[in-house]
Write a protein that holds these residues in place. Structure first.
Motif, PDB file in Angstrom:
ATOM      1  N   SER A 243       0.804  -1.160   0.008  1.00  0.00           N
ATOM      2  CA  SER A 243       0.224   0.103  -0.202  1.00  0.00           C
ATOM      3  C   SER A 243       0.915   1.324  -0.102  1.00  0.00           C
ATOM      4  O   SER A 243       1.994   1.077   0.184  1.00  0.00           O
ATOM      5  CB  SER A 243      -1.009  -0.120   1.248  1.00  0.00           C
ATOM      6  N   PHE A 244       0.176   2.253  -0.466  1.00  0.00           N
ATOM      7  CA  PHE A 244       1.129   3.416  -0.556  1.00  0.00           C
ATOM      8  C   PHE A 244       0.633   4.671   0.442  1.00  0.00           C
ATOM      9  O   PHE A 244      -0.632   4.772   0.648  1.00  0.00           O
ATOM     10  CB  PHE A 244       1.401   4.180  -1.785  1.00  0.00           C
ATOM     11  N   THR A 245       1.556   5.391   0.953  1.00  0.00           N
ATOM     12  CA  THR A 245       1.009   6.469   1.830  1.00  0.00           C
ATOM     13  C   THR A 245       1.826   7.894   1.617  1.00  0.00           C
ATOM     14  O   THR A 245       2.638   7.939   0.860  1.00  0.00           O
ATOM     15  CB  THR A 245       1.663   5.986   3.332  1.00  0.00           C
ATOM     16  N   VAL A 246       1.149   8.864   1.757  1.00  0.00           N
ATOM     17  CA  VAL A 246       1.401  10.291   1.446  1.00  0.00           C
ATOM     18  C   VAL A 246       0.957  11.148   2.402  1.00  0.00           C
ATOM     19  O   VAL A 246      -0.114  11.145   3.107  1.00  0.00           O
ATOM     20  CB  VAL A 246       1.002  10.487   0.038  1.00  0.00           C
ATOM     21  N   HIS A 247       1.858  12.065   2.918  1.00  0.00           N
ATOM     22  CA  HIS A 247       1.492  13.158   3.596  1.00  0.00           C
ATOM     23  C   HIS A 247       1.040  14.352   2.920  1.00  0.00           C
ATOM     24  O   HIS A 247       1.684  14.669   2.036  1.00  0.00           O
ATOM     25  CB  HIS A 247       2.589  13.520   4.742  1.00  0.00           C
ATOM     26  N   LEU A 248      -0.339  14.966   3.326  1.00  0.00           N
ATOM     27  CA  LEU A 248      -0.661  16.024   2.675  1.00  0.00           C
ATOM     28  C   LEU A 248      -0.802  17.157   3.615  1.00  0.00           C
ATOM     29  O   LEU A 248      -1.179  16.957   4.858  1.00  0.00           O
ATOM     30  CB  LEU A 248      -2.398  15.528   2.209  1.00  0.00           C
ATOM     31  N   GLY A 249      -0.466  18.232   2.938  1.00  0.00           N
ATOM     32  CA  GLY A 249      -0.559  19.613   3.720  1.00  0.00           C
ATOM     33  C   GLY A 249      -1.292  20.400   3.303  1.00  0.00           C
ATOM     34  O   GLY A 249      -1.903  20.617   2.015  1.00  0.00           O
ATOM     35  N   ARG A 250      -1.964  21.428   4.046  1.00  0.00           N
ATOM     36  CA  ARG A 250      -2.933  22.692   3.664  1.00  0.00           C
ATOM     37  C   ARG A 250      -1.871  23.609   2.786  1.00  0.00           C
ATOM     38  O   ARG A 250      -0.953  23.880   3.210  1.00  0.00           O
ATOM     39  CB  ARG A 250      -3.271  23.060   4.873  1.00  0.00           C
ATOM     40  N   GLN A 251      -2.683  23.718   1.690  1.00  0.00           N
ATOM     41  CA  GLN A 251      -2.229  24.666   0.864  1.00  0.00           C
ATOM     42  C   GLN A 251      -2.552  26.173   1.123  1.00  0.00           C
ATOM     43  O   GLN A 251      -3.658  26.348   1.681  1.00  0.00           O
ATOM     44  CB  GLN A 251      -2.522  24.756  -0.676  1.00  0.00           C
ATOM     45  N   VAL A 252      -1.616  27.095   0.955  1.00  0.00           N
ATOM     46  CA  VAL A 252      -1.928  28.499   1.581  1.00  0.00           C
ATOM     47  C   VAL A 252      -1.837  29.515   0.059  1.00  0.00           C
ATOM     48  O   VAL A 252      -1.116  28.987  -0.680  1.00  0.00           O
ATOM     49  CB  VAL A 252      -0.844  29.063   2.498  1.00  0.00           C
TER      50      VAL A 252
END
Length: 252
Positions: A243-252
């Motif tokens: 399985s694959f994981t990714v960290h998503l950050g809030r765009q500003v």
């Protein structure tokens, strides 16, 4: 209540609103509970015993087992079936396969299939920063985790970037580490695309899986810290083991 029976599970355990559940799916649900009880590496009872236990035909039972095998909950061992361990989680980042597997306490490895040179075709040239006709390396390796075959990786890089790849590089090691530590080439960024495919007969043979097993195919084009094209990679991962994981950050 319209909620999963366990966190991350399907809503209402996948039961349709009209309440009519296919017989194989009911068996699969009961088998899933059995898998949880047994634990990793434990053998399942024989098909005959399970069919008697759940009062279904052998074909209905096999359909339920096939789905659990495809999902990676079970795995074949010899002539029997055992409970599989958790899937390997590979981060979608510039970290190498080696680093990703080691973070989970597994032993990464690779088995070299081929390392050869060929004149760079027009379609590949801009992706690796080579001129058409210049020599290009193609390296194909089977990916291993604790000696289990879990994927197949093809790497393309210009000979100018790694002129002594055939004599300096250990094919069982990380290509990224070789570029960084031996050649002083750092990775800056990459574009990656993921899709589901079925392996070709040759790929399935090399990975050791049935041709019908779904694969996760990653295409990656990488650039160095100066923004120059560096490599193109095509990697097949077993859909039942990854399985694959990714960290998503809030765009500003």
């Amino acid at each position: 209540m319209n909620h999963p029976t366990r966190p991350g599970g399907p809503v209402r355990s996948g039961v349709p609103e009209h309440g009519r559940v296919p017989k194989y799916y009911a068996v699969k649900s009961r088998l899933s509970l059995l898998v949880d009880e047994l634990g990793e590496g434990e053998p399942l009872p024989t098909e005959r015993d399970l069919a008697v236990r759940y009062e279904v035909s052998r074909e209905t039972l096999r359909q339920a087992l096939r789905e659990l095998l495809l999902e990676g909950r079970l795995r074949r061992r010899g002539r029997g079936t055992v409970v599989a361990g958790p899937k390997l989680e590979q981060p979608l980042s510039l970290a190498s396969y080696t680093e990703g597997v080691r973070r989970q306490g597994r032993r990464p490895g690779r088995s070299l299939i081929s390392l050869d040179r060929f004149p760079c075709p027009e379609a590949l040239a801009p992706e690796i920063g080579a001129r058409v006709g210049e020599p290009v390396w193609h390296m194909e390796r089977v990916l291993l985790a604790d000696d289990e075959r879990v994927g197949l990786e093809s790497t393309y890089v210009s000979e100018a970037r790694a002129p002594r790849l055939d004599v300096e590089f250990d094919p069982d090691s990380s290509f990224y580490a070789y570029l960084r530590d031996r050649l002083g080439v750092g990775f800056g960024d990459a574009d990656e695309r993921i899709e589901t495919v079925l392996a070709t007969p040759r790929e399935a043979l090399l990975i050791g899986t049935p041709p019908a097993l779904p694969m996760l195919l990653l295409h990656r084009v990488s650039r160095d810290t100066a923004g120059l094209p560096l490599e193109r990679v095509r990697t097949l991962y077993r859909g039942d083991r990854f399985s694959f994981t990714v960290h998503l950050g809030r765009q500003v």
